[in-house]
Design an enzyme around this catalytic site. Structure first.
Site, PDB file in Angstrom:
ATOM      1  N   GLU A   1     -65.710 -34.182  -0.557  1.00 60.22           N
ATOM      2  CA  GLU A   1     -64.504 -33.706   0.144  1.00 60.22           C
ATOM      3  C   GLU A   1     -64.091 -34.740   1.189  1.00 60.22           C
ATOM      4  OE1 GLU A   1     -62.198 -30.991  -0.102  1.00 60.22           O
ATOM      5  OE2 GLU A   1     -61.325 -32.433   1.293  1.00 60.22           O
TER       6      GLU A   1
ATOM      7  N   GLY B   1     -35.189 -24.456  -0.105  1.00 60.39           N
ATOM      8  CA  GLY B   1     -35.999 -23.907  -1.192  1.00 60.39           C
ATOM      9  C   GLY B   1     -36.312 -22.430  -0.977  1.00 60.39           C
ATOM     10  N   ALA B   2     -35.754 -21.554  -1.835  1.00 64.29           N
ATOM     11  CA  ALA B   2     -36.020 -20.108  -1.734  1.00 64.29           C
ATOM     12  C   ALA B   2     -37.154 -19.720  -2.665  1.00 64.29           C
ATOM     13  CB  ALA B   2     -34.765 -19.320  -2.056  1.00 64.29           C
TER      14      ALA B   2
ATOM     15  N   ILE C   1     -42.998 -20.258  -0.544  1.00 66.17           N
ATOM     16  CA  ILE C   1     -43.257 -20.722   0.822  1.00 66.17           C
ATOM     17  C   ILE C   1     -42.058 -20.426   1.715  1.00 66.17           C
ATOM     18  CG2 ILE C   1     -43.577 -22.792   2.261  1.00 66.17           C
ATOM     19  CD1 ILE C   1     -45.423 -23.896   0.112  1.00 66.17           C
ATOM     20  N   GLY C   2     -40.853 -20.721   1.223  1.00 66.01           N
ATOM     21  CA  GLY C   2     -39.648 -20.501   2.034  1.00 66.01           C
ATOM     22  C   GLY C   2     -39.528 -19.053   2.476  1.00 66.01           C
TER      23      GLY C   2
ATOM     24  N   HIS D   1     -53.668  11.109  -5.388  1.00 69.56           N
ATOM     25  CA  HIS D   1     -52.481  11.536  -4.658  1.00 69.56           C
ATOM     26  C   HIS D   1     -52.850  11.754  -3.204  1.00 69.56           C
ATOM     27  CE1 HIS D   1     -48.680  13.522  -3.860  1.00 69.56           C
ATOM     28  NE2 HIS D   1     -49.363  14.473  -3.247  1.00 69.56           N
TER      29      HIS D   1
HETATM   30  P1  FAD Z   1     -56.699 -27.663  -3.121  1.00 71.11           P
HETATM   31  O1  FAD Z   1     -56.879 -26.363  -2.457  1.00 71.11           O
HETATM   32  O2  FAD Z   1     -55.455 -28.423  -2.831  1.00 71.11           O
HETATM   33  O3  FAD Z   1     -57.964 -28.546  -2.743  1.00 71.11           O
HETATM   34  C1  FAD Z   1     -58.089 -29.863  -3.110  1.00 71.11           C
HETATM   35  C2  FAD Z   1     -59.110 -30.526  -2.217  1.00 71.11           C
HETATM   36  O4  FAD Z   1     -59.429 -31.802  -2.755  1.00 71.11           O
HETATM   37  C3  FAD Z   1     -58.629 -30.776  -0.800  1.00 71.11           C
HETATM   38  O5  FAD Z   1     -59.574 -30.284   0.118  1.00 71.11           O
HETATM   39  C4  FAD Z   1     -58.536 -32.292  -0.698  1.00 71.11           C
HETATM   40  O6  FAD Z   1     -58.836 -32.791   0.585  1.00 71.11           O
HETATM   41  C5  FAD Z   1     -59.595 -32.715  -1.703  1.00 71.11           C
HETATM   42  N1  FAD Z   1     -59.410 -34.054  -2.256  1.00 71.11           N
HETATM   43  C6  FAD Z   1     -58.294 -34.580  -2.838  1.00 71.11           C
HETATM   44  N2  FAD Z   1     -58.524 -35.827  -3.293  1.00 71.11           N
HETATM   45  C7  FAD Z   1     -59.815 -36.106  -2.981  1.00 71.11           C
HETATM   46  C8  FAD Z   1     -60.653 -37.226  -3.192  1.00 71.11           C
HETATM   47  N3  FAD Z   1     -60.231 -38.320  -3.850  1.00 71.11           N
HETATM   48  N4  FAD Z   1     -61.918 -37.174  -2.726  1.00 71.11           N
HETATM   49  C9  FAD Z   1     -62.385 -36.083  -2.076  1.00 71.11           C
HETATM   50  N5  FAD Z   1     -61.639 -34.987  -1.866  1.00 71.11           N
HETATM   51  C10 FAD Z   1     -60.385 -34.997  -2.312  1.00 71.11           C
HETATM   52  N6  FAD Z   1     -51.925 -19.631  -3.602  1.00 71.11           N
HETATM   53  C11 FAD Z   1     -52.222 -18.336  -3.810  1.00 71.11           C
HETATM   54  O7  FAD Z   1     -52.780 -18.012  -4.863  1.00 71.11           O
HETATM   55  N7  FAD Z   1     -51.932 -17.388  -2.882  1.00 71.11           N
HETATM   56  C12 FAD Z   1     -51.312 -17.683  -1.724  1.00 71.11           C
HETATM   57  O8  FAD Z   1     -51.065 -16.801  -0.913  1.00 71.11           O
HETATM   58  C13 FAD Z   1     -50.967 -19.033  -1.480  1.00 71.11           C
HETATM   59  N8  FAD Z   1     -50.360 -19.389  -0.324  1.00 71.11           N
HETATM   60  C14 FAD Z   1     -50.052 -20.700  -0.115  1.00 71.11           C
HETATM   61  C15 FAD Z   1     -49.389 -21.021   1.074  1.00 71.11           C
HETATM   62  C16 FAD Z   1     -49.060 -22.335   1.326  1.00 71.11           C
HETATM   63  C17 FAD Z   1     -48.352 -22.680   2.615  1.00 71.11           C
HETATM   64  C18 FAD Z   1     -49.421 -23.346   0.397  1.00 71.11           C
HETATM   65  C19 FAD Z   1     -49.095 -24.787   0.695  1.00 71.11           C
HETATM   66  C20 FAD Z   1     -50.068 -23.026  -0.777  1.00 71.11           C
HETATM   67  C21 FAD Z   1     -50.380 -21.696  -1.049  1.00 71.11           C
HETATM   68  N9  FAD Z   1     -51.023 -21.314  -2.227  1.00 71.11           N
HETATM   69  C22 FAD Z   1     -51.304 -20.005  -2.460  1.00 71.11           C
HETATM   70  C23 FAD Z   1     -51.391 -22.299  -3.250  1.00 71.11           C
HETATM   71  C24 FAD Z   1     -52.895 -22.625  -3.137  1.00 71.11           C
HETATM   72  O9  FAD Z   1     -53.167 -23.110  -1.845  1.00 71.11           O
HETATM   73  C25 FAD Z   1     -53.279 -23.647  -4.188  1.00 71.11           C
HETATM   74  O10 FAD Z   1     -52.893 -23.184  -5.468  1.00 71.11           O
HETATM   75  C26 FAD Z   1     -54.793 -23.875  -4.192  1.00 71.11           C
HETATM   76  O11 FAD Z   1     -55.238 -24.317  -2.939  1.00 71.11           O
HETATM   77  C27 FAD Z   1     -55.180 -24.904  -5.261  1.00 71.11           C
HETATM   78  O12 FAD Z   1     -56.554 -25.086  -5.260  1.00 71.11           O
HETATM   79  P2  FAD Z   1     -57.248 -26.441  -5.737  1.00 71.11           P
HETATM   80  O13 FAD Z   1     -58.702 -26.197  -5.608  1.00 71.11           O
HETATM   81  O14 FAD Z   1     -56.694 -26.837  -7.045  1.00 71.11           O
HETATM   82  O15 FAD Z   1     -56.763 -27.566  -4.709  1.00 71.11           O
HETATM   83  P1  NAI Z   2     -41.605 -23.011  -5.328  1.00 69.36           P
HETATM   84  O1  NAI Z   2     -41.662 -23.718  -6.592  1.00 69.36           O
HETATM   85  O2  NAI Z   2     -42.108 -21.608  -5.220  1.00 69.36           O
HETATM   86  O3  NAI Z   2     -40.096 -22.950  -4.805  1.00 69.36           O
HETATM   87  C1  NAI Z   2     -39.342 -24.110  -4.595  1.00 69.36           C
HETATM   88  C2  NAI Z   2     -37.875 -23.708  -4.562  1.00 69.36           C
HETATM   89  O4  NAI Z   2     -37.129 -24.829  -4.136  1.00 69.36           O
HETATM   90  C3  NAI Z   2     -37.339 -23.309  -5.928  1.00 69.36           C
HETATM   91  O5  NAI Z   2     -36.620 -22.107  -5.785  1.00 69.36           O
HETATM   92  C4  NAI Z   2     -36.451 -24.485  -6.316  1.00 69.36           C
HETATM   93  O6  NAI Z   2     -35.373 -24.104  -7.136  1.00 69.36           O
HETATM   94  C5  NAI Z   2     -35.965 -24.945  -4.952  1.00 69.36           C
HETATM   95  N1  NAI Z   2     -35.532 -26.333  -4.879  1.00 69.36           N
HETATM   96  C6  NAI Z   2     -36.055 -27.415  -5.507  1.00 69.36           C
HETATM   97  N2  NAI Z   2     -35.394 -28.537  -5.148  1.00 69.36           N
HETATM   98  C7  NAI Z   2     -34.438 -28.151  -4.263  1.00 69.36           C
HETATM   99  C8  NAI Z   2     -33.448 -28.847  -3.521  1.00 69.36           C
HETATM  100  N3  NAI Z   2     -33.320 -30.158  -3.599  1.00 69.36           N
HETATM  101  N4  NAI Z   2     -32.629 -28.139  -2.712  1.00 69.36           N
HETATM  102  C9  NAI Z   2     -32.751 -26.782  -2.610  1.00 69.36           C
HETATM  103  N5  NAI Z   2     -33.689 -26.084  -3.285  1.00 69.36           N
HETATM  104  C10 NAI Z   2     -34.519 -26.751  -4.088  1.00 69.36           C
HETATM  105  O7  NAI Z   2     -42.350 -23.964  -4.286  1.00 69.36           O
HETATM  106  P2  NAI Z   2     -42.853 -23.739  -2.801  1.00 69.36           P
HETATM  107  O8  NAI Z   2     -42.222 -22.545  -2.195  1.00 69.36           O
HETATM  108  O9  NAI Z   2     -42.717 -25.063  -2.139  1.00 69.36           O
HETATM  109  O10 NAI Z   2     -44.386 -23.442  -3.026  1.00 69.36           O
HETATM  110  C11 NAI Z   2     -45.238 -24.420  -3.653  1.00 69.36           C
HETATM  111  C12 NAI Z   2     -46.326 -23.778  -4.430  1.00 69.36           C
HETATM  112  O11 NAI Z   2     -47.247 -23.128  -3.591  1.00 69.36           O
HETATM  113  C13 NAI Z   2     -45.797 -22.756  -5.402  1.00 69.36           C
HETATM  114  O12 NAI Z   2     -45.980 -23.266  -6.698  1.00 69.36           O
HETATM  115  C14 NAI Z   2     -46.610 -21.547  -5.215  1.00 69.36           C
HETATM  116  O13 NAI Z   2     -47.261 -21.212  -6.401  1.00 69.36           O
HETATM  117  C15 NAI Z   2     -47.645 -21.910  -4.162  1.00 69.36           C
HETATM  118  N6  NAI Z   2     -47.611 -20.863  -3.149  1.00 69.36           N
HETATM  119  C16 NAI Z   2     -48.034 -19.619  -3.502  1.00 69.36           C
HETATM  120  C17 NAI Z   2     -47.967 -18.593  -2.601  1.00 69.36           C
HETATM  121  C18 NAI Z   2     -48.385 -17.247  -3.035  1.00 69.36           C
HETATM  122  O14 NAI Z   2     -48.990 -17.119  -4.092  1.00 69.36           O
HETATM  123  N7  NAI Z   2     -48.103 -16.203  -2.271  1.00 69.36           N
HETATM  124  C19 NAI Z   2     -47.493 -18.778  -1.235  1.00 69.36           C
HETATM  125  C20 NAI Z   2     -47.025 -20.121  -0.997  1.00 69.36           C
HETATM  126  C21 NAI Z   2     -47.126 -21.106  -1.920  1.00 69.36           C
END
Ligand code: FAD
Ligand code: NAI
Length: 466
Positions: free
Chosen positions: A33, A180-181, A184-185, A445
């Site tokens: 990591e 982006g709606a 995350i948005g 219920h």
């Molecule tokens: P990651 O969690 O991205 O982990 C990858 C790890 O690899 C990192 O720690 C990084 O430092 C490490 N790494 C990378 N390259 C190297 C290298 N060369 N050597 C050593 N270490 C390295 N998903 C949900 O299901 N529910 C949610 O509510 C949700 N909310 C989210 C909210 C936000 C704001 C964001 C940004 C994402 C959210 N996601 C959510 C998406 C979720 O975080 C990812 O799908 C998930 O973390 C992916 O897991 P992963 O193990 O593939 O990678």
């Molecule tokens: P997203 O793919 O959910 O949404 C991106 C949005 O931006 C789309 O609606 C797209 O049409 C729009 N977009 C793209 N280009 C644009 C532009 N130039 N101008 C205006 N709109 C544009 O991606 P987001 O919200 O960034 O999240 C990233 C990933 O993280 C998602 O794939 C999601 O799976 C994961 N995530 C999951 C969560 C959860 O499971 N609750 C919470 C947050 C993130």
């Protein structure tokens, strides 16, 4: 002799879960990591911090707007943002420590540094100007994803932020412009809206939450607008002028036409995420990527290089923590000679707003496009007793079943606690169950989940309370 049976690069939900499962199966395992803390995007700057802020801001909103009608009279809540950020940090720390504990408990070695694949069975780990080469029988790439950027708009994580900056703002922006709606948005927009920001969301497409069922997304948009969100659909941000005290964003219709300018204190860019493979040395090692920059894998997670596998956000599929986790388990089992697999037809998705939106399986649009004949059963929370007494009646449950066999093909819910309610649909679908099966399952219920049973009854046009 290799030192390890398996080296996992990355400790997000994909990587650390894979390491635990491999250890349970008797392998000698190490994780690499590069971050100071374990847990990846999910624990440090993703799922967990966003959910902590969603919870805290919802409590703030409730105390300010919902308590009085229940006869709970408190003075108007005052926001102490540093304390709220501290609450978030405590949550992150607790979970990160949990992963450290799991690594110790399962005797997984943690190698701090950046991992680079030198070839089959060889990983170089760089840290503090030094490097060591680790020998291993198998390698799993679990390096996750990074934010997608907009050309010409530089993210400084202060005024123009990604989700990472938006999770750590030091004051509530007067006006927050979100590009982006997507998930995350809408989640982080909800956090800052509840804390007092004016929120405008600019979305390229003509709808919010692409990929989710269209009818659900429409109702969700209406609910968010009632909460004060403003949407500019079919539009894109093409530039942000940072020279003045407030930011000036140029917005253009997606289809072309006259531009307009919107002022904002903070711009959040959340237009998706991209696979992260920097520094892994994939090209030199001979690990192929697909045209979208994701590590290419076969149905058993194997890359083009022998003994190297990949899972999670860095490969194709929904970028979700639970998808990464399930792939982590499956690949560990495959490496151990077992038949690990992931059912990609049953991966739930949840948006953790108020109300929540959850979904599993096919949307109505997907079924139409595939030419599948289906029946629809819907049930609104306005007709659910528990929702009525709690006065939280926004939303409905929608079940899509095969018209011939009654097998459930998709379930979509918008409503309070929708994220918890979706799992009975997941289990049902894993077992190939029908709407009739669900309709004949006794539900406690009074619960909101009774609306799921009623929607299943509605597939056969026999809902009781509607
Ligand atoms: P990651 O969690 O991205 O982990 C990858 C790890 O690899 C990192 O720690 C990084 O430092 C490490 N790494 C990378 N390259 C190297 C290298 N060369 N050597 C050593 N270490 C390295 N998903 C949900 O299901 N529910 C949610 O509510 C949700 N909310 C989210 C909210 C936000 C704001 C964001 C940004 C994402 C959210 N996601 C959510 C998406 C979720 O975080 C990812 O799908 C998930 O973390 C992916 O897991 P992963 O193990 O593939 O990678
Ligand atoms: P997203 O793919 O959910 O949404 C991106 C949005 O931006 C789309 O609606 C797209 O049409 C729009 N977009 C793209 N280009 C644009 C532009 N130039 N101008 C205006 N709109 C544009 O991606 P987001 O919200 O960034 O999240 C990233 C990933 O993280 C998602 O794939 C999601 O799976 C994961 N995530 C999951 C969560 C959860 O499971 N609750 C919470 C947050 C993130």
């Amino acid at each position: 002799m290799a030192t390890y049976d398996l080296v996992v690069i990355g400790t997000g939900p994909g990587g650390y879960v894979c390491a635990v499962r491999a250890s349970q199966l008797g392998m000698k395992v190490a994780v690499v990591e590069k971050n100071a803390t374990l847990g990846g995007t999910c624990l440090n700057v993703g799922c967990m911090p966003s959910k902590a802020l969603l919870h805290a801001s919802e409590m703030f909103e409730e105390a300010g707007h919902s308590f009085a009608k229940m006869g709970v009279n408190v003075s108007a809540p005052k926001l102490e943002l540093p304390a709220m950020m501290n609450f978030k940090q405590q949550g992150i720390d607790g979970n990160v420590k949990g992963v450290e504990f799991l690594m110790k408990k399962n005797k997984v070695d943690v190698l701090k540094g950046t991992g680079k694949i030198l070839g089959t069975g060889k990983v170089e780990v760089f840290a503090d100007g030094k490097s060591q080469v680790i020998e291993t029988r198998n390698i799993v790439i679990a390096t996750g994803s990074d934010i997608a950027r907009l050309k010409g708009i530089e993210i400084d994580e202060k005024r123009i932020v990604s989700s990472t900056g938006a999770l750590s703002l030091d004051k509530v922006p007067g006006k927050l412009l979100i590009v982006g709606a997507g998930v995350i948005g809408l989640e982080l927009g909800s956090v800052w809206k509840r804390l007092g920001a004016e929120v405008v969301v600019v979305e390229f497409l003509d709808r919010i939450l692409p990929g989710m069922d269209g009818e659900i997304a429409k109702q969700f948009q209406r609910i968010l607008e009632k909460q004060g969100f403003a949407f500019k659909l079919g539009a894109k941000v093409t530039a942000v002028d940072t020279s003045g005290k407030t930011l000036k964003a140029t917005i253009e219709p997606a289809a072309g036409g006259a531009a307009e300018t919107l002022e904002a204190d903070v711009v959040l860019v959340c237009i998706g995420r991209v696979p992260y493979t920097d520094g892994l040395g994939l090209k030199e090692a001979g690990v192929a990527l697909d045209p979208r920059g994701r590590v290419q894998i076969d149905p058993h997670f194997a890359t083009s290089l022998k003994g190297v596998y990949a899972i999670g956000d860095v490969v194709a599929g929904p970028m979700l923590a639970h998808k990464a986790e399930d792939e982590g388990v499956a690949v560990a089992e495959i490496i151990a000679g077992q038949a690990g697999h992931v059912n990609y037809d049953v991966i739930p998705g949840v948006v953790y707003t108020t109300p929540e939106v959850s979904s599993v399986g096919k949307t109505e649009e997907e079924l139409k496009q595939a030419g599948v004949a289906y029946t629809v059963g819907k049930f609104p929370f306005t007709a659910n007793g528990r929702s009525k007494v709690n006065q939280t009646t926004d939303g409905f449950v929608k079940i899509l079943a095969d018209a011939k066999t009654d097998r459930v093909l998709g379930v979509h819910i918008i409503g309070i606690e929708a994220g918890e309610m979706i799992h009975e649909a997941c289990v049902l679908m894993e077992f190939g169950g029908s709407a009739e099966d669900l309709a004949r399952t006794c539900h406690a219920h009074p619960t909101r989940s009774e609306a799921v049973k009623e929607a299943a009854l509605a597939v056969g046009k026999r809902a009781i309370h509607m």
